[in-house]
Scaffold this motif. Sequence first.
Motif, short mmCIF file in Angstrom:
data_model
loop_
_atom_site.label_atom_id
_atom_site.label_comp_id
_atom_site.label_asym_id
_atom_site.label_seq_id
_atom_site.Cartn_x
_atom_site.Cartn_y
_atom_site.Cartn_z
N GLU A 1 24.06 -2.01 69.05
CA GLU A 1 24.51 -1.49 68.02
C GLU A 1 25.83 -1.03 67.49
O GLU A 1 26.14 0.15 67.04
CB GLU A 1 23.45 0.04 67.93
N LYS A 2 26.16 -2.05 67.52
CA LYS A 2 27.65 -2.02 66.56
C LYS A 2 27.36 -2.54 65.20
O LYS A 2 27.61 -3.20 64.76
CB LYS A 2 28.81 -2.48 67.81
N TYR A 3 28.77 -1.66 64.26
CA TYR A 3 29.28 -1.86 62.92
C TYR A 3 29.96 -1.59 62.69
O TYR A 3 31.06 -0.90 63.43
CB TYR A 3 28.55 -1.08 61.96
N THR A 4 30.87 -2.85 62.06
CA THR A 4 31.96 -2.87 60.75
C THR A 4 32.70 -1.89 60.43
O THR A 4 33.65 -1.40 59.82
CB THR A 4 32.17 -4.91 61.23
N SER A 5 31.63 -1.70 59.57
CA SER A 5 32.11 -0.38 58.79
C SER A 5 30.85 0.82 57.82
O SER A 5 29.35 0.28 58.49
CB SER A 5 31.97 -1.08 57.00
N LEU A 6 30.83 1.21 56.85
CA LEU A 6 30.12 2.64 57.00
C LEU A 6 28.77 1.40 55.94
O LEU A 6 27.58 1.74 56.34
CB LEU A 6 30.70 3.58 55.80
N GLU A 7 28.98 0.59 54.97
CA GLU A 7 28.36 0.31 54.17
C GLU A 7 27.38 -0.72 55.23
O GLU A 7 26.78 -0.59 54.95
CB GLU A 7 29.15 -0.58 53.48
N GLU A 8 28.03 -1.49 56.07
CA GLU A 8 27.68 -2.43 57.08
C GLU A 8 26.35 -1.38 57.88
O GLU A 8 25.30 -1.82 57.47
CB GLU A 8 27.95 -3.07 57.50
N ALA A 9 26.88 -0.32 58.13
CA ALA A 9 25.92 0.49 58.88
C ALA A 9 24.60 0.81 57.67
O ALA A 9 23.58 1.41 58.30
CB ALA A 9 27.16 1.73 59.05
N LYS A 10 24.91 1.66 57.05
CA LYS A 10 23.94 1.84 55.84
C LYS A 10 22.98 1.20 55.40
O LYS A 10 21.72 1.25 55.54
CB LYS A 10 24.80 2.21 54.46
N LYS A 11 23.40 -0.74 55.60
CA LYS A 11 23.21 -1.71 55.59
C LYS A 11 22.02 -1.79 56.35
O LYS A 11 20.59 -2.18 55.71
CB LYS A 11 23.56 -2.82 55.09
N LEU A 12 22.22 -1.73 57.80
CA LEU A 12 21.78 -1.95 59.15
C LEU A 12 20.37 -1.22 59.29
O LEU A 12 19.26 -1.64 59.62
CB LEU A 12 22.14 -2.21 59.69
N LEU A 13 20.71 0.11 58.46
CA LEU A 13 20.43 1.12 59.77
C LEU A 13 18.97 1.02 57.74
O LEU A 13 17.48 0.98 59.02
CB LEU A 13 20.24 2.32 59.00
N ALA A 14 18.46 0.51 56.93
CA ALA A 14 17.65 1.29 55.93
C ALA A 14 17.19 -0.48 56.45
O ALA A 14 15.76 -0.53 56.07
CB ALA A 14 18.50 0.46 54.72
#
Length: 272
Positions: free
Chosen positions: A118-131
């Motif tokens: 559960e590693k994310y490179t950016s806030l936008e990537e985290a939002k996209k993958l969480l959604a």
Amino acid sequence: MHITITGNLGSGKSTVCKILRDQHGFEIYSTGTVQRELAREMNITTLEMNRLMCSDPKYDNMIDDATARISRENRHKNIIFDSRLAWHFVEQSFKVFLSVSLDVAAERVMNDNRGKEEKYTSLEEAKKLLAARAETEDKRYKELYGLDYFNFSNYNLVIDSTCTTPDNIAVVILEEAKKFDEAMKKREVFEPGNQGINTILLSPQILYPGEITKEDIEHTAGLVKLRQENPEKRKQEILVKKIKNELNIIEGKENVIAAIIAKEPFVPVILK
């Protein structure tokens, strides 16, 4: 007392469970830990794990069976089930759903050490993958169980963690769970087809994300004072309707604005 806690990814479920364990002696049963461990053993992400589970229900069955068994064998214990679907499989429980805004959820998971899966490179990537993960899980629950996971009427308490602390959330959960437990003893809930108590507490900032103007402050000054002096006034429910996954205030806008100005963590709402 059995409490089942589920909710949005990044809503703070595990933290709240630990507070209830450390301060009130509850035991924790977490299926999220099992799922992450399975993903780690297979060297895949949790999103990939969820997709795999769509085609192979043996993982779901394993988790579901264990949850039901533990609840049956330990009815004499105070247990918190930190689980996506324990509310459905535990026969008698106080059902809690923790909600949170996607922006805050993404910030939390970015700052949380959840392992390489559960590693994310950016806030936008985290939002996209969480959604994407939430959408995948919702689809899977509908296909496997016919459940509408995000339907708030499934739960006895829906509480938003966007603008308050886990300690405050834990206090409210325990207070509401005790009320529910007393009602259960009086046979006021758990009747066939009856969900019993259903309380929805949302962050006022989620309901009214716009800027508070000078006119808003002047217009609600009396209401703010009234809410500060009389806590009972904070219990006035606000009518809200969900349109395309957005919450829209139907009645009670002034109460929402007053709650924001008074720095109240959440307000009670009724979903139309």
